[in-house]
Every structure is written in structure tokens, then in C-alpha cells.
Scaffold this motif. Structure first.
Motif, PDB file in Angstrom:
ATOM      1  N   VAL A 247       0.696  -1.147  -0.039  1.00 55.16           N
ATOM      2  CA  VAL A 247       0.015   0.038   0.194  1.00 55.16           C
ATOM      3  C   VAL A 247       0.995   1.177  -0.063  1.00 55.16           C
ATOM      4  O   VAL A 247       1.725   1.430   0.829  1.00 55.16           O
ATOM      5  N   ILE A 248       0.670   2.265  -0.970  1.00 57.07           N
ATOM      6  CA  ILE A 248       1.363   3.301  -0.868  1.00 57.07           C
ATOM      7  C   ILE A 248       0.137   4.532  -0.941  1.00 57.07           C
ATOM      8  O   ILE A 248      -0.787   4.486  -1.752  1.00 57.07           O
ATOM      9  N   VAL A 249       0.374   5.616   0.082  1.00 58.85           N
ATOM     10  CA  VAL A 249      -0.486   6.423   0.143  1.00 58.85           C
ATOM     11  C   VAL A 249       0.243   7.705  -0.175  1.00 58.85           C
ATOM     12  O   VAL A 249       1.242   8.125   0.624  1.00 58.85           O
ATOM     13  N   VAL A 250      -0.490   8.706  -0.858  1.00 59.03           N
ATOM     14  CA  VAL A 250       0.064   9.840  -1.093  1.00 59.03           C
ATOM     15  C   VAL A 250      -0.837  10.913  -0.844  1.00 59.03           C
ATOM     16  O   VAL A 250      -1.921  11.180  -1.275  1.00 59.03           O
ATOM     17  N   GLN A 251      -0.472  11.736   0.087  1.00 59.60           N
ATOM     18  CA  GLN A 251      -1.304  12.861   0.461  1.00 59.60           C
ATOM     19  C   GLN A 251      -0.850  14.339  -0.157  1.00 59.60           C
ATOM     20  O   GLN A 251       0.454  14.603   0.055  1.00 59.60           O
ATOM     21  N   PRO A 328      -1.216   1.523  10.218  1.00 61.19           N
ATOM     22  CA  PRO A 328       0.042   0.745  10.317  1.00 61.19           C
ATOM     23  C   PRO A 328      -0.218  -0.104  11.372  1.00 61.19           C
ATOM     24  O   PRO A 328       0.784  -1.382  11.217  1.00 61.19           O
ATOM     25  N   ARG A 329      -0.595   0.111  12.491  1.00 56.04           N
ATOM     26  CA  ARG A 329      -0.714  -1.146  13.490  1.00 56.04           C
ATOM     27  C   ARG A 329      -1.731  -2.068  13.204  1.00 56.04           C
ATOM     28  O   ARG A 329      -1.304  -3.421  13.597  1.00 56.04           O
ATOM     29  N   LEU A 330      -2.822  -1.913  12.327  1.00 55.73           N
ATOM     30  CA  LEU A 330      -3.529  -3.251  11.674  1.00 55.73           C
ATOM     31  C   LEU A 330      -2.381  -3.930  10.835  1.00 55.73           C
ATOM     32  O   LEU A 330      -2.394  -5.332  10.965  1.00 55.73           O
ATOM     33  N   LEU A 331      -1.867  -3.330  10.055  1.00 53.60           N
ATOM     34  CA  LEU A 331      -1.061  -4.055   8.914  1.00 53.60           C
ATOM     35  C   LEU A 331       0.210  -4.761   9.708  1.00 53.60           C
ATOM     36  O   LEU A 331       0.860  -5.605   9.094  1.00 53.60           O
ATOM     37  N   ALA A 332       0.568  -4.091  10.718  1.00 50.09           N
ATOM     38  CA  ALA A 332       1.794  -4.880  11.197  1.00 50.09           C
ATOM     39  C   ALA A 332       1.410  -6.328  11.952  1.00 50.09           C
ATOM     40  O   ALA A 332       2.265  -7.070  11.662  1.00 50.09           O
ATOM     41  N   LYS A 333       0.162  -6.516  11.796  1.00 49.92           N
ATOM     42  CA  LYS A 333      -0.439  -7.908  12.340  1.00 49.92           C
ATOM     43  C   LYS A 333      -0.289  -8.828  11.115  1.00 49.92           C
ATOM     44  O   LYS A 333      -0.277 -10.016  11.305  1.00 49.92           O
ATOM     45  N   GLN A 334      -0.181  -8.085  10.095  1.00 54.18           N
ATOM     46  CA  GLN A 334      -0.115  -8.714   8.811  1.00 54.18           C
ATOM     47  C   GLN A 334       1.479  -8.866   8.327  1.00 54.18           C
ATOM     48  O   GLN A 334       1.750  -9.135   7.066  1.00 54.18           O
ATOM     49  N   ASN A 335       2.226  -8.507   9.159  1.00 55.18           N
ATOM     50  CA  ASN A 335       3.827  -8.566   8.627  1.00 55.18           C
ATOM     51  C   ASN A 335       4.316  -7.341   7.967  1.00 55.18           C
ATOM     52  O   ASN A 335       5.017  -7.695   7.116  1.00 55.18           O
ATOM     53  N   TYR A 336       3.464  -6.456   7.928  1.00 50.85           N
ATOM     54  CA  TYR A 336       3.822  -5.080   6.943  1.00 50.85           C
ATOM     55  C   TYR A 336       4.772  -4.405   7.824  1.00 50.85           C
ATOM     56  O   TYR A 336       4.818  -4.102   8.974  1.00 50.85           O
ATOM     57  N   VAL A 337       5.631  -3.794   6.886  1.00 52.75           N
ATOM     58  CA  VAL A 337       6.665  -2.736   7.423  1.00 52.75           C
ATOM     59  C   VAL A 337       5.975  -1.252   7.209  1.00 52.75           C
ATOM     60  O   VAL A 337       5.527  -1.175   5.868  1.00 52.75           O
ATOM     61  N   SER A 338       5.911  -0.359   7.931  1.00 53.98           N
ATOM     62  CA  SER A 338       5.147   0.883   7.620  1.00 53.98           C
ATOM     63  C   SER A 338       6.339   2.012   7.653  1.00 53.98           C
ATOM     64  O   SER A 338       7.140   2.268   8.720  1.00 53.98           O
ATOM     65  N   ASN A 339       6.567   2.711   6.327  1.00 55.63           N
ATOM     66  CA  ASN A 339       7.427   3.799   6.507  1.00 55.63           C
ATOM     67  C   ASN A 339       6.708   5.123   6.042  1.00 55.63           C
ATOM     68  O   ASN A 339       5.746   5.102   5.402  1.00 55.63           O
ATOM     69  N   THR A 340       7.260   6.414   6.586  1.00 55.10           N
ATOM     70  CA  THR A 340       6.547   7.426   6.012  1.00 55.10           C
ATOM     71  C   THR A 340       7.596   8.491   5.653  1.00 55.10           C
ATOM     72  O   THR A 340       8.671   8.356   5.934  1.00 55.10           O
ATOM     73  N   PRO A 401       6.302  -7.114   2.589  1.00 56.47           N
ATOM     74  CA  PRO A 401       5.137  -6.368   2.220  1.00 56.47           C
ATOM     75  C   PRO A 401       5.165  -4.829   2.982  1.00 56.47           C
ATOM     76  O   PRO A 401       5.641  -4.693   4.121  1.00 56.47           O
ATOM     77  N   PHE A 402       4.827  -3.796   2.523  1.00 60.35           N
ATOM     78  CA  PHE A 402       4.860  -2.495   3.016  1.00 60.35           C
ATOM     79  C   PHE A 402       3.735  -1.485   2.954  1.00 60.35           C
ATOM     80  O   PHE A 402       3.002  -1.663   2.258  1.00 60.35           O
ATOM     81  N   TYR A 403       3.706  -0.652   3.896  1.00 63.14           N
ATOM     82  CA  TYR A 403       2.796   0.553   3.696  1.00 63.14           C
ATOM     83  C   TYR A 403       3.541   1.726   3.848  1.00 63.14           C
ATOM     84  O   TYR A 403       4.300   1.748   4.761  1.00 63.14           O
ATOM     85  N   ALA A 404       3.443   2.350   2.889  1.00 67.15           N
ATOM     86  CA  ALA A 404       4.210   3.631   2.580  1.00 67.15           C
ATOM     87  C   ALA A 404       3.437   4.715   2.470  1.00 67.15           C
ATOM     88  O   ALA A 404       2.637   4.864   1.662  1.00 67.15           O
ATOM     89  N   THR A 465       0.602  -3.370  -5.985  1.00 65.51           N
ATOM     90  CA  THR A 465       0.577  -2.317  -4.983  1.00 65.51           C
ATOM     91  C   THR A 465      -0.568  -1.431  -5.179  1.00 65.51           C
ATOM     92  O   THR A 465      -1.177  -1.091  -6.368  1.00 65.51           O
ATOM     93  N   VAL A 466      -1.321  -1.296  -4.193  1.00 65.19           N
ATOM     94  CA  VAL A 466      -2.465  -0.479  -4.036  1.00 65.19           C
ATOM     95  C   VAL A 466      -1.939   1.064  -3.817  1.00 65.19           C
ATOM     96  O   VAL A 466      -1.356   1.342  -3.074  1.00 65.19           O
ATOM     97  N   LEU A 467      -2.784   1.966  -4.655  1.00 66.36           N
ATOM     98  CA  LEU A 467      -2.260   3.410  -4.599  1.00 66.36           C
ATOM     99  C   LEU A 467      -3.246   4.098  -3.996  1.00 66.36           C
ATOM    100  O   LEU A 467      -4.505   4.134  -4.743  1.00 66.36           O
TER     101      LEU A 467
END
Length: 628
Positions: A247-251, A328-340, A401-404, A465-467
Motif C-alpha cells: 500500500v502506498i498512500v500519497v497525501q 500501520p498497527r493493523l497491517l503490522a499484524k499482517q507482517n507489513y513494514v510501515s514507512n512515512t 510487504p509494506f505500507y508507505a 501495489t494499492v495506490l
């Protein structure tokens, strides 16, 4: 000149009172476009309380200095509040002091809100200072500079003034519309009313619990829409359609939805976003900002949590010490790494506290980027994406897997950028205007995003990737962009509230056929909508959110505060802004952008939004503090 100074020396109490009241009149004229005598009496009472206290506690020797200091401080207060109102559209309370350390980071934006007439607040101070400079003070003057005020009379005046202020505050304490309350009470009594209301709310919250809030929320939703939400995940639209994807989130900074699909001089302003919408994305054209005092940082908070920001402080400053349920806490349970990623200093809006509160594993700030001096913040969006691409590619190669999250800043106010970054020709009628600069900045932000997407494709990451792309808040300022003029030069319908608060929101999920959803949406709905696509049941995870999954919602109402009074809401038909209450509010049709005379049928929406935000505030304040 000596005689003028002697007046100030002999009667500092009354001269200060008269000067401050003149400034209170100016304040009301600048901010409320008029002065009502009965409302000005509230200012009289509050100013008398303040001055009487200083009169009683100050010796004759120091009165002149003390009252001059009071005059200066109140002048600074009124000046600051007026500039603040010009930029944000609200009267600040004492809680805004928490954000003073952020002013340097947005000094160009704040500077644009200053009007020369605002310096009238300091005119008397300058004159008095000049008189002191050019006039020698004699011994005789000193002997005559004793105050004529009598303690007993001052004491009586103080009691009467306190009583009057109390009556004004009591009568207007329950007004939810902050602007109406501020206008009726005046800037000083408004601060007292804010403190009283906050104390009452905090007392009620301490007597509650997060579990009780969940139960009350479920009852509220069921009573409002007839259902709490779709519980059977097998019946939910698109549940798990993007499960396991990155997942990539662009603000996008200061990005209004009107720029999407817009052409200027025959050129597409946002060709990349336009292409994404056509390329099987979920697009929500009727999404509205819901930020509070924290502005961009509040948008980060809302999008990651599905919670409303409180009305009195930036979430990063007020709640950066909490452990906040988040994506980020939800996805951490799915083994995701979260960066910002954010190109400014992480201390800007206390993000060094916000990011751990939201559960991000790592953040990249100013030292991580090469400063190409794009604007006052530093590096350009292209540079931010370049560094982000390097970090995400490393994770991709490790099958991690990552959440960015990317906080784009190139379209930040005041929107001016160097010619070498320009990719669009600005028509003559827009040249040199804020709107022209805005077109150029948003076009660049769109271009930089397109380059990032192309690199995702080249590196084989696009199809995995989900954008998510959305705007954090409005960009155009009312004072420089008259609605009729914007309509004329851009050839679109433009309303200075609806169009200004309308921000883009789209989700592109690989292999999923998207569609455009015309229903109303808020930033608070982003987190539950994304969770649904990723196949995460918020109910099963024990998460409480105050937004809705937009892919499975038939009835939605979203509230807004700060840039519009508390009680403001959007539904599928109207934008409603309260007056003193519901009955004297105003409604505007979202499609025609014309006033709606009879809005009585929307009373339930108003009550629902007020209760929803109250519950969200209580829930956030009850969240536990982090232990690490």
C-alpha cells in the motif's frame, strides 16, 4: 505633547480602557464586518475585569508601565487573532499557543494573510512611543503622575464587570458554532467560555470508557441509518479484493478536487490523476476535508485512524504520546513494514511524536533528501519520491510487504515555484495571480506523482501495489480568489466553501475494476474503506472508527470543524453551516451551489454529526499513553 503624555500618566486606567475598546471595535469590524453595541458590551465587561485587576495589584509607581504593557499585549493579541482569522477562517483560542513554534515553517503563508490595515492596532503605541522619545520628562511631571482611581470604586467596578461577563458567558456557553460564540462574547470572554467547556467535556470523558464509547457509537449508528454496518464480510463489496498487496498512500498538499479533470489554456492540469481515474480506480469526487488545528498533520492522523481531530489542538501535539489504533498497527499484524516520507524536519508539527503514536516503523525526514530548493520547505516531490523509490525497492526485493505514506509538499501555499520546474503554460489572465501559481504547483505535483508511478512500473511493483491518493485540505484563499472571478477564468462552477473544502480521493487497486462513487465522503472514511479492500475486518480486530467504508455505504453524513463551525456537515444533498444552532443555520445545495431555503428535514443529520464528533473526541482522549 507634554499635556498628552500627562493624560496617560495621570489616568493610565481610563486611557488604556478607551484605547483598548477602540481596538475591540476595530477587531469586530475586521473579523465580523460590523459592530453590534450589545455585543460590544461583553468586550467592555471583559476588558474592565482585566484592567481592574491590574489597577488593584499595581502600585502608583508602576501603573504607567503596567497599563502600557497591557495595551501592547492586547494589541498583539488582537492583531494575531485577526491575521489568524484571515488565513484560517476561525478565531483562535488559547490552545493555539501550542502551535506557535510552527509559525517559522509557514512564515510565507502567514505573511500573505497580513493586511496593512491590521497595523492600526499599534497606531496609538507608536504615537505614544514617539511622544516619549521627543519629550523630556520633568520632576514636576513625575509628581503629578499619581493615579486618580480609588480602590473602592475599582473594586465595585471589578465585581460588576465579573458579574456581567458571567452572565454573557452563561447565556452563550452552549453555542456549538465557535464563530457565533466568539462574535457574541468577544475575544476575551470567548477564551473563558472555551476553557469552561473543555473542563466540562474532560470531566464527562473521565467518567466514561472506550468500551462505553463503542456501545454508544453502535447505538447512534443504528438509530441514524438503521444498521451498524455490514457485518458479514462475504456480503461486503470488494472485501479482500487487494488482500496482501503493498500500500502506498500519497497525501497531496493543498489540493482541491476542482483541479482534477480541469483544463487551462487547453492543457490538462492533472493528466496523471485523470488517467488513474480512467484506469479502473475508485474515485470519490464528493470528498471533503475534515482537518483541525494541525492542518496537514491532522490529515495524516485522520486518514490513518478513521477518527475525528479534536477542535482545540493539533492531534500531533495533543495526542502524540498515545498509542492510537491505526492502519500501520493493523497491517503490522499482517507482517507489513510501515514507512512515512516528509521532506521537512520531523519536528514540524511534532511528527517525531505523531509517527510513533500511529505505529509507523520508520520515518524519513529532511536529512534523507537532497535539497533542490524547490520551495520554502526544501526538496521537491520528485526528490521525495526518488528516495522513497529506493527504500521501497529494497523492501520489494526482500519480498517484504509494506505500507508507505508520502506527504507531498510541492503544492504548498503560496504555490510559487521556480520556472525550471514548470510544466504548464499559465494563461495571461492568470499570470501573477495566486490562482495561476496554484495551477502551476498542482500541475507539478501531478507530474511528480506520474514519474513515481512510472518508476513503480519499471521496477515491477505497480501490479502488486494499492495506490491511495488524496488531498489534505484546500489551497486557494478567499481574499485573493473571488468565487465569481474563479468561475469566469476557469470556466467552472466554484463556491468559496463547497469547492474550497472539496478534496480528491482515489484508490487504484491492481486487477480490481473500480468505479466513481458520487456519494458524499470525508477523510475519516479513508481508513475503513482501505481496510475493506485489504480484507481486514475492523470489527474482528476490535477497532473503533467514526468513518464508513465507502464501498459499502448507502447513507453517509460527514462533519467538519475548525475551518467551518462545529456542527457543519455534508450529506449527499447539502453543505450545512449552523448559526447559533440549527434553525438559524444556512444550507447550500452541493450540485447547484445555490442556497437551500428549507433544510428542516436534515435536523437528524445535524444532531448525528454533533454527537458523532463528541463521541470521537471522548474516545481519543481515553486512549492509553504509550509505554515505550
Amino acid at each position: 505633547m507634554n499635556s498628552i503624555l500627562n493624560i496617560f500618566r495621570k489616568s493610565p486606567f481610563w486611557t488604556t480602557f478607551i484605547l483598548v475598546m477602540i481596538k475591540m471595535v476595530l477587531f469586530r469590524q475586521f473579523n465580523f464586518q460590523g459592530v453590534q453595541v450589545d455585543r460590544l458590551l461583553s468586550d467592555v465587561a471583559s476588558v474592565l475585569v482585566l484592567l481592574c485587576v491590574f489597577e488593584l495589584i499595581t502600585t502608583s509607581r508602576w501603573k504607567s508601565l503596567v497599563f502600557n504593557s497591557v495595551n501592547i499585549i492586547l494589541s498583539l493579541l488582537l492583531f494575531s487573532c485577526t491575521v489568524y482569522f484571515t488565513f484560517f477562517g476561525s478565531i483562535p483560542t488559547y490552545t493555539a499557543l501550542h502551535g506557535l513554534d510552527q509559525v517559522g515553517g509557514v512564515k510565507e503563508s502567514i505573511g500573505s494573510a497580513i493586511n496593512l490595515k491590521f497595523f492600526l492596532f499599534f497606531l496609538d503605541i507608536v504615537i505614544i512611543a514617539l511622544l516619549y522619545i521627543f519629550t523630556l520628562r520633568t520632576r514636576e511631571d513625575k509628581a503629578k503622575s499619581k493615579s486618580v482611581a480609588k480602590p473602592i470604586y475599582v473594586g465595585i467596578a471589578l465585581v460588576v464587570a465579573i458579574g456581567a461577563s458571567f452572565l454573557y458567558i452563561r447565556n452563550d456557553l452552549d453555542i456549538s458554532n465557535e464563530l457565533v460564540q466568539a462574535e457574541r462574547l468577544g475575544v476575551l470572554n470567548y477564551q473563558v467560555a472555551t476553557a469552561i467547556n473543555e473542563a466540562k467535556e474532560n470531566k464527562a470523558i473521565r467518567e466514561g470508557s472506550t468500551e462505553k464509547t463503542k456501545e454508544t457509537l453502535a447505538q447512534l449508528e443504528e438509530g441514524f441509518s438503521g444498521e451498524v454496518g455490514v457485518v458479514d464480510t462475504e456480503k461486503q463489496n470488494f472485501f479482500g479484493a487487494a488482500k496482501g498487496k503493498n500500500v502506498i498512500v500519497v497525501q497531496l498538499e493543498s489540493f482541491q478536487d476542482m483541479m482534477v479533470g480541469l483544463k487551462v489554456g487547453g492543457q490538462e492540469v492533472t493528466p496523471v490523476l485523470n488517467g488513474l481515474i480512467k484506469e479502473n480506480s475508485f474515485y470519490f469526487p464528493n470528498m471533503f476535508q475534515q482537518i483541525g488545528q494541525g492542518n496537514t498533520s491532522d490529515a495524516e492522523f485522520i486518514s490513518n485512524t478513521g477518527l475525528y481531530p479534536v477542535g482545540h489542538t493539533a492531534m500531533s501535539k495533543g495526542f502524540g504520546d498515545r498509542e492510537i489504533p491505526s492502519m500501520p498497527r493493523l497491517l503490522a499484524k499482517q507482517n507489513y513494514v510501515s514507512n512515512t516520507f516528509h521532506i521537512n524536519d520531523v519536528t514540524f508539527w511534532d511528527r517525531q511524536n505523531l509517527y510513533p503514536a500511529l505505529g509507523f516503523d520508520k520515518y524519513y525526514e529532511r536529512p534523507s533528501f537532497v535539497n533542490d530548493n524547490f520551495n520554502g520547505f526544501g526538496a521537491s516531490d520528485e526528490e521525495m519520491y526518488r528516495v522513497g523509490m529506493e527504500k521501497l525497492t529494497e523492501l520489494h526485493k526482500q519480498n517484504q510487504p509494506f505500507y508507505a505514506q508520502f506527504i507531498a509538499t510541492s503544492s504548498h501555499h503560496p504555490f510559487w515555484m521556480k520556472q525550471k520546474f514548470m510544466s504548464i503554460d499559465i494563461p495571461k489572465e492568470l499570470s501573477g495571480t495566486q490562482l495561476g501559481h496554484y495551477v502551476g504547483a498542482t500541475n507539478y505535483a501531478d507530474k511528480a506523482l506520474g514519474i513515481f508511478i512510472e518508476n513503480l512500473k519499471k521496477n515491477g511493483m505497480w501490479e502488486d501495489t494499492v495506490l491511495v491518493v488524496y488531498g489534505d485540505h484546500h489551497g486557494l484563499q478567499i481574499k485573493e480568489n473571488d468565487a465569481a472571478w474563479v468561475e469566469k477564468v476557469l470556466g467552472i462552477n466554484y463556491h468559496d466553501q463547497i469547492s474550497r473544502f472539496n478534496v480528491p480521493f482515489l484508490i487504484h487497486a491492481p486487477g480490481v475494476e473500480g468505479k466513481t462513487y458520487e456519494g458524499v465522503a470525508g477523510q475519516i472514511d479513508m481508513m475503513p474503506t482501505l481496510a475493506n479492500l485489504l480484507g481486514i475486518s475492523l470489527k474482528d480486530e476490535g477497532y473503533t472508527v467514526f468513518g464508513k467504508d465507502l464501498l459499502n455505504t448507502t447513507k453517509n453524513v460527514v462533519g467538519m470543524r475548525y475551518y467551518s463551525p462545529t456542527g457543519t456537515f455534508f450529506n449527499d444533498d447539502i453543505m450545512f453551516v449552523p448559526g447559533k444552532g440549527f434553525e438559524d443555520g444556512t444550507a447550500i445545495d452541493l450540485k447547484t451551489m445555490e442556497p437551500v431555503a428549507d433544510f428542516s428535514k436534515y435536523r437528524a443529520d445535524y444532531d448525528y454529526v454533533l454527537e458523532l464528533m463528541k463521541l470521537s473526541d471522548g474516545y481519543v482522549k481515553l486512549l492509553p499513553k504509550r509505554t515505550e
